[in-house]
Design a protein around this motif. Sequence first.
Motif, PDB file in Angstrom:
ATOM      1  N   UNK A  87       1.124  -1.410   0.120  1.00 14.61           N
ATOM      2  CA  UNK A  87       0.074   0.252   0.538  1.00 14.61           C
ATOM      3  C   UNK A  87       0.630   0.831   0.123  1.00 14.61           C
ATOM      4  N   UNK A  88       1.788   1.201   0.971  1.00 12.49           N
ATOM      5  CA  UNK A  88       2.649   2.568   0.912  1.00 12.49           C
ATOM      6  C   UNK A  88       2.983   2.325  -0.802  1.00 12.49           C
ATOM      7  N   UNK A  89       4.073   1.476  -1.111  1.00 11.30           N
ATOM      8  CA  UNK A  89       4.855   1.540  -2.626  1.00 11.30           C
ATOM      9  C   UNK A  89       3.935   2.348  -3.690  1.00 11.30           C
ATOM     10  N   UNK A  90       2.287   1.786  -3.443  1.00 13.98           N
ATOM     11  CA  UNK A  90       1.150   2.590  -4.338  1.00 13.98           C
ATOM     12  C   UNK A  90       1.186   4.185  -3.643  1.00 13.98           C
ATOM     13  N   UNK A  91       1.223   4.560  -2.927  1.00 15.95           N
ATOM     14  CA  UNK A  91       0.982   5.320  -2.739  1.00 15.95           C
ATOM     15  C   UNK A  91       1.532   6.476  -2.650  1.00 15.95           C
ATOM     16  N   UNK A  92       2.536   5.863  -1.986  1.00 12.78           N
ATOM     17  CA  UNK A  92       3.876   7.377  -1.485  1.00 12.78           C
ATOM     18  C   UNK A  92       4.748   7.704  -2.555  1.00 12.78           C
ATOM     19  N   UNK A  93       4.570   9.092  -2.509  1.00 12.44           N
ATOM     20  CA  UNK A  93       5.983   9.093  -3.445  1.00 12.44           C
ATOM     21  C   UNK A  93       7.570   9.360  -2.578  1.00 12.44           C
ATOM     22  N   UNK A  94       6.905   9.731  -1.336  1.00 15.87           N
ATOM     23  CA  UNK A  94       8.140   9.221  -0.334  1.00 15.87           C
ATOM     24  C   UNK A  94       8.425   7.670  -0.368  1.00 15.87           C
ATOM     25  N   UNK A  95       7.721   7.223  -0.414  1.00 14.97           N
ATOM     26  CA  UNK A  95       8.459   5.524  -0.699  1.00 14.97           C
ATOM     27  C   UNK A  95       9.377   5.677  -1.965  1.00 14.97           C
ATOM     28  N   UNK A  96       8.747   5.678  -2.437  1.00 18.65           N
ATOM     29  CA  UNK A  96       9.545   5.895  -4.572  1.00 18.65           C
ATOM     30  C   UNK A  96      10.972   5.796  -4.112  1.00 18.65           C
ATOM     31  N   UNK A  97      10.831   7.462  -3.383  1.00 21.12           N
ATOM     32  CA  UNK A  97      11.992   8.430  -3.087  1.00 21.12           C
ATOM     33  C   UNK A  97      13.339   7.458  -2.573  1.00 21.12           C
ATOM     34  N   UNK A  98      12.443   6.948  -1.603  1.00 20.98           N
ATOM     35  CA  UNK A  98      13.158   6.343  -0.682  1.00 20.98           C
ATOM     36  C   UNK A  98      14.427   4.882  -0.916  1.00 20.98           C
ATOM     37  N   UNK A  99      12.936   3.757  -1.748  1.00 21.61           N
ATOM     38  CA  UNK A  99      13.603   3.323  -1.882  1.00 21.61           C
ATOM     39  C   UNK A  99      13.891   3.492  -3.310  1.00 21.61           C
ATOM     40  N   UNK A 100      14.423   4.455  -3.741  1.00 25.31           N
ATOM     41  CA  UNK A 100      15.378   4.418  -5.121  1.00 25.31           C
ATOM     42  C   UNK A 100      16.671   5.179  -4.589  1.00 25.31           C
ATOM     43  N   UNK A 101      16.638   5.397  -3.222  1.00 24.20           N
ATOM     44  CA  UNK A 101      17.920   6.156  -2.713  1.00 24.20           C
ATOM     45  C   UNK A 101      18.923   4.797  -2.311  1.00 24.20           C
ATOM     46  N   UNK A 102      17.726   3.915  -1.869  1.00 24.13           N
ATOM     47  CA  UNK A 102      18.442   2.773  -0.728  1.00 24.13           C
ATOM     48  C   UNK A 102      19.072   1.803  -2.253  1.00 24.13           C
ATOM     49  N   UNK A 103      18.381   1.606  -3.428  1.00 20.81           N
ATOM     50  CA  UNK A 103      18.642   0.808  -4.604  1.00 20.81           C
ATOM     51  C   UNK A 103      19.792   1.547  -5.428  1.00 20.81           C
ATOM     52  N   UNK A 104      19.693   3.160  -5.406  1.00 20.35           N
ATOM     53  CA  UNK A 104      21.017   4.025  -5.982  1.00 20.35           C
ATOM     54  C   UNK A 104      22.550   3.460  -4.528  1.00 20.35           C
ATOM     55  N   UNK A 105      22.340   3.501  -3.746  1.00 21.91           N
ATOM     56  CA  UNK A 105      23.176   3.203  -2.895  1.00 21.91           C
ATOM     57  C   UNK A 105      23.502   2.211  -2.675  1.00 21.91           C
ATOM     58  N   UNK A 106      22.666   0.965  -2.346  1.00 22.27           N
ATOM     59  CA  UNK A 106      23.344  -0.294  -2.801  1.00 22.27           C
ATOM     60  C   UNK A 106      24.147  -0.281  -4.038  1.00 22.27           C
ATOM     61  N   UNK A 107      23.469   0.058  -5.198  1.00 20.47           N
ATOM     62  CA  UNK A 107      24.159  -0.373  -6.583  1.00 20.47           C
ATOM     63  C   UNK A 107      26.353   0.566  -6.577  1.00 20.47           C
ATOM     64  N   UNK A 108      25.696   1.458  -5.665  1.00 21.66           N
ATOM     65  CA  UNK A 108      26.825   2.082  -5.799  1.00 21.66           C
ATOM     66  C   UNK A 108      27.784   1.667  -4.987  1.00 21.66           C
ATOM     67  N   UNK A 109      27.112   0.519  -3.959  1.00 15.78           N
ATOM     68  CA  UNK A 109      28.404  -0.659  -3.039  1.00 15.78           C
ATOM     69  C   UNK A 109      29.102  -1.061  -3.629  1.00 15.78           C
ATOM     70  N   UNK A 110      28.119  -1.461  -4.183  1.00  8.49           N
ATOM     71  CA  UNK A 110      28.543  -3.125  -5.169  1.00  8.49           C
ATOM     72  C   UNK A 110      29.663  -2.905  -6.577  1.00  8.49           C
ATOM     73  N   UNK A 111      29.268  -1.727  -7.027  1.00 13.59           N
ATOM     74  CA  UNK A 111      30.309  -1.407  -8.150  1.00 13.59           C
ATOM     75  C   UNK A 111      31.630  -0.873  -6.991  1.00 13.59           C
ATOM     76  N   UNK A 112      31.384  -0.133  -6.357  1.00 11.78           N
ATOM     77  CA  UNK A 112      32.844   0.119  -6.133  1.00 11.78           C
ATOM     78  C   UNK A 112      33.584  -0.652  -5.535  1.00 11.78           C
TER      79      UNK A 112
END
Length: 109
Positions: free
Chosen positions: A78-103
């Motif tokens: 429900x949060x994923x479908x309704x919250x722009x903040x949740x989408x931003x937060x999920x994207x932020x963590x995904x980007x952070x994980x990708x950066x750590x894996x790439x490094x």
Amino acid sequence: LTYIEELERQFYTEFDFRREAADLAEISQNFAEGSGNPYAGRVRVPKPELELSSENVVVMEYLPGETLLSYGLRMRDELERSSMLWRWWRGFWLLRELRSHLSLLLEVQ
């Protein structure tokens, strides 16, 4: 006692389901209505059927309804479908994980 004997003793005491049933009865009582617990009435813990339980098995009452896991997953969806903040937060963590894996990959090469 040798290490193996101590490990075996610990194993059998850890997996005595009569003890687990007694602990479950206490936890169930702690969540019962009128217990003073702020979650009483909102969270239910099944009561063990002590006369049917043994050192090998715990039998509990059946509680119909939604499990805690399915409730959490439903709330997340429900949060994923309704919250722009949740989408931003999920994207932020995904980007952070990708950066750590790439490094890590770049360090290995």
